[in-house]
Scaffold this active site. Structure first.
Site, PDB file in Angstrom:
ATOM      1  N   PHE A   8       0.038  -0.698   0.422  1.00 14.32           N
ATOM      2  CA  PHE A   8      -0.313  -0.202  -0.267  1.00 14.32           C
ATOM      3  C   PHE A   8       0.908   1.130  -0.107  1.00 14.32           C
ATOM      4  CE2 PHE A   8      -2.930   3.171   1.712  1.00 14.32           C
ATOM      5  CZ  PHE A   8      -3.433   2.938   0.821  1.00 14.32           C
ATOM      6  N   ASP A  66       1.775  -5.483   7.848  1.00 10.06           N
ATOM      7  CA  ASP A  66       0.191  -4.227   7.678  1.00 10.06           C
ATOM      8  C   ASP A  66      -0.393  -5.206   7.888  1.00 10.06           C
ATOM      9  OD1 ASP A  66      -1.385  -2.177   7.425  1.00 10.06           O
ATOM     10  OD2 ASP A  66      -0.209  -1.132   6.228  1.00 10.06           O
ATOM     11  N   TYR A  69     -10.338   1.372  10.531  1.00  9.08           N
ATOM     12  CA  TYR A  69     -11.828   1.855  10.507  1.00  9.08           C
ATOM     13  C   TYR A  69     -12.208   0.927   9.405  1.00  9.08           C
ATOM     14  CZ  TYR A  69      -7.843   4.330   7.053  1.00  9.08           C
ATOM     15  OH  TYR A  69      -7.057   4.628   6.099  1.00  9.08           O
ATOM     16  N   LYS A  70     -11.270  -0.251   8.825  1.00  8.75           N
ATOM     17  CA  LYS A  70     -11.775  -0.918   7.999  1.00  8.75           C
ATOM     18  C   LYS A  70     -12.684  -1.983   8.532  1.00  8.75           C
ATOM     19  CE  LYS A  70      -7.789   0.200   4.543  1.00  8.75           C
ATOM     20  NZ  LYS A  70      -8.358   0.596   4.418  1.00  8.75           N
ATOM     21  N   ARG A  96     -13.153  -4.045  -7.344  1.00  6.05           N
ATOM     22  CA  ARG A  96     -12.726  -4.653  -5.593  1.00  6.05           C
ATOM     23  C   ARG A  96     -13.484  -4.636  -5.024  1.00  6.05           C
ATOM     24  NH1 ARG A  96      -8.992  -1.731  -1.065  1.00  6.05           N
ATOM     25  NH2 ARG A  96     -10.210  -0.363  -1.116  1.00  6.05           N
TER      26      ARG A  96
END
Lengths: 395, 395
Positions: free
Chosen positions: B125, B196, B221-222, B370
């Site tokens: 990322f 991560d 927040y995911k 996605r």
């Protein structure tokens, strides 16, 4: 006893008296700790409900780019803060904590000079010192953190100093430094400045551009009333943008975050100092809280602040004769922020008793009684009631 | 067309079906983007109202140490996250963004080795890459950031590598790496690991202790549903605490913040990696959001996740015959996170059409469609409706 007529008269012609209604404050408190945590603007609750129900709950991911436009939220908040601190919107980045922003500012400033000495007030707020210590450890101890008493700063602006790191208003005494004079004196020696505005922003008009300040940092949850742990801000003067690198280089400071490129490329202006994903809930609260200032003339606010602190000092004066109570705050207006502090050997115990009576200031080690005054929600009558309560507790 | 009986049967015996009611999700959406922003647990709104009205609005500064105990809020949230990632509570610090935590972890890990090479996935990322670049710039370019394709990581675990920085689940393809195997292989070469967990925490059981991971970072927040820009977390294995320094050394990671000492002294355990004042509003939302997991067996959640993604892949399979649509996600369970992605040359346009129809996934450059699946709020019927909608848009 009731509030003296002269104070009631001052309140009667207070041009800011209508602002009190904009804050949620319990009636049974005299809250003199807005310099630690500002009171809640009522509009914040409504804003948060909208953010939860509509922006997050209903629009979900679409709020990043849709009507809510969370992507630009840090910039919109930055523009509101910029007005209060005398900066251009493109010179302010909002996000992270004051501590993290201290790291960003100090690292960026040090990169612009070959000098390795950071000069600071020995009594600077601890986290400013700690962050400088951490940066120094990361850099292998190549820096020297030179800590001198605040009244000796000017004498220590020597040509080996690279960066001057100061908090404009001392968190314990409320003593306000001469930002304009010290910045000019620093520049005369080729020294860059990092000003911590934790107890300045929202407390009085700050003029970063006018003072030619290089870097500054500040807090969202004291006089800006953004809520506990509100996002902080970082100011980088426009002339420093080209040379100031971004060491905490996150995707939200990238020129095009959703390009998802493999190489960091900084966004224009101070936006590059935004790092990770903005904390939308906390940031939205700060955004709405700042609207309280939209119709406020900061010079009017400063005049009221001085009137409140003058009044408090005058009312407390007899107590300093009777008790081991010593004024810690300068009496000269130019040297005072928006708080008044006293030394007392039993300060901790006294503050606990005051808080139990609904007079909420705070204690700071080793012997400081600290009282913050917020012109947006304090009256002179509040000041009188506070002084009366203090007299009773001391007696 | 209506939902096939086999899928309805799967939903009828879904042990997690009762969790859907705990989330605020619009009925007209099939929300397949919880891997970007998790849906809002309904209890969050109530919690925030209490934080605003009572904790901030009424108790004000007293909430730091009083009933609300904001001082320990990061630790309480850390304990909830620790359970989900296979760590001890004292090994997790909550606060700041994933980006900032990447910086903390990488800087601390590099300090434990004389080696200067950071090995990472070339497609990691972006912010992980950017933060490593920024750290390297701060350190004067002494690091080498070696970026190789994820399937060549194992072959590049050479004795000159100091730190392996990887995201367990690829944000585009959903490909899950073998954390246990890669960590062991890294350790065999004297390499420290920084994992991560942005797309892992809350998506399936993570076993940091069992994998003997050294450092990890993750996102609130995911799959943890903490709200937009929720505070992130940092994991530091207990055995690394003594040797891992704190370079972002702020007052809230100090052993005694209100002693206000001039020298930084780290708190015990991972608490030392908390830096500035916690963002109480955002952190409270995350705290309540995590309660959704309190009665969830993460193995049950993983089984449902695989059933959802298996179903989606099966339903989409005919479309890959008719359209230029290619599965980007591994079919092997061990190599799959909780999302399914496809390549399509017109992916961006297709995703916009899907979102307009209420099927919310997302587009990632250059050609990725996605779709994230969240066992807490998705049914197999949702999967079927999504696949039907995609078929219509492709047609």
């Amino acid at each position: 006893m009731s509030v003296p007529a002269d104070l009631l008269a001052l309140d009667a012609r207070d041009p800011l008296s209508y602002k009190r209604e904009e804050f949620a404050l319990p009636d049974d408190l005299i809250y003199l700790d807005g310099n630690s945590l500002g009171a809640m603007p009522k509009a914040v609750a409504q804003r948060l409900q909208h953010v939860l129900d509509e922006e997050w709950g209903r629009q979900l991911i679409r709020s990043w780019t849709g009507e809510a436009d969370w992507m630009s939220l840090p910039d919109r908040v930055a523009a509101k803060i910029a007005r209060l601190v005398g900066a251009k919107p493109s010179e302010v980045a909002v996000g992270d904590s004051t501590s993290i922003n201290t790291f960003k500012a100090l690292a960026a400033a040090l990169h612009q000079t070959p000098r390795k000495v950071v000069l600071t007030d020995a009594d600077n707020f601890p986290t400013d010192l700690y962050m400088a210590q951490g940066l120094n450890a990361l850099l292998g101890g190549q820096l020297e953190l030179r800590r001198v008493p605040s009244d000796q700063i000017a004498a220590h602006l020597t040509p080996d100093v690279g960066v001057l790191l100061l908090t404009e208003v001392d968190y314990r005494t409320g003593r306000k430094l001469d930002m304009r004079g010290l910045t000019a004196a620093a520049h005369a020696q080729g020294i860059l400045t990092v000003w911590d505005l934790a107890h300045s922003a929202g407390a009085f008009a700050v003029d970063l551009n006018g003072c030619e300040a290089d870097f500054a940092i500040g807090c969202g949850y004291k006089y800006l009333n953004g809520g506990p742990g509100a996002p902080a801000f970082l100011y980088v003067a426009e002339r420093c943008h080209a040379a100031a690198p971004v060491f905490l280089s996150g995707w939200m400071g990238h020129a095009d975050p959703f390009e998802m490129g493999r190489e960091y490329a900084p966004a224009a202006g101070a936006r590059r100092y935004v790092v990770g994903t903005p904390t939308v809930l906390s940031l939205s609260a700060l955004d709405t809280a700042l609207d309280v200032f939209a119709d406020v003339d900061m010079e009017v606010l400063r005049q009221k602040s001085l009137s409140l602190t003058d009044t408090f000092i005058r009312l407390m004066q007899p107590l300093t004769q009777k008790h081991p109570l010593t004024l810690a705050t300068p009496e000269a207006h130019a040297e005072r922020g928006s708080q008044v502090s006293y030394h007392h050997p039993d300060a901790k115990n006294i503050m606990n008793k005051l808080i139990a009576r609904g007079i909420v200031g705070d204690f700071r080690t080793p012997d400081i009684l600290r009282f913050g005054f917020t012109p947006l929600y304090h009256s002179h009558a509040d000041v009188w009631r506070a002084a009366e309560g203090i007299a009773e507790v001391l007696a």
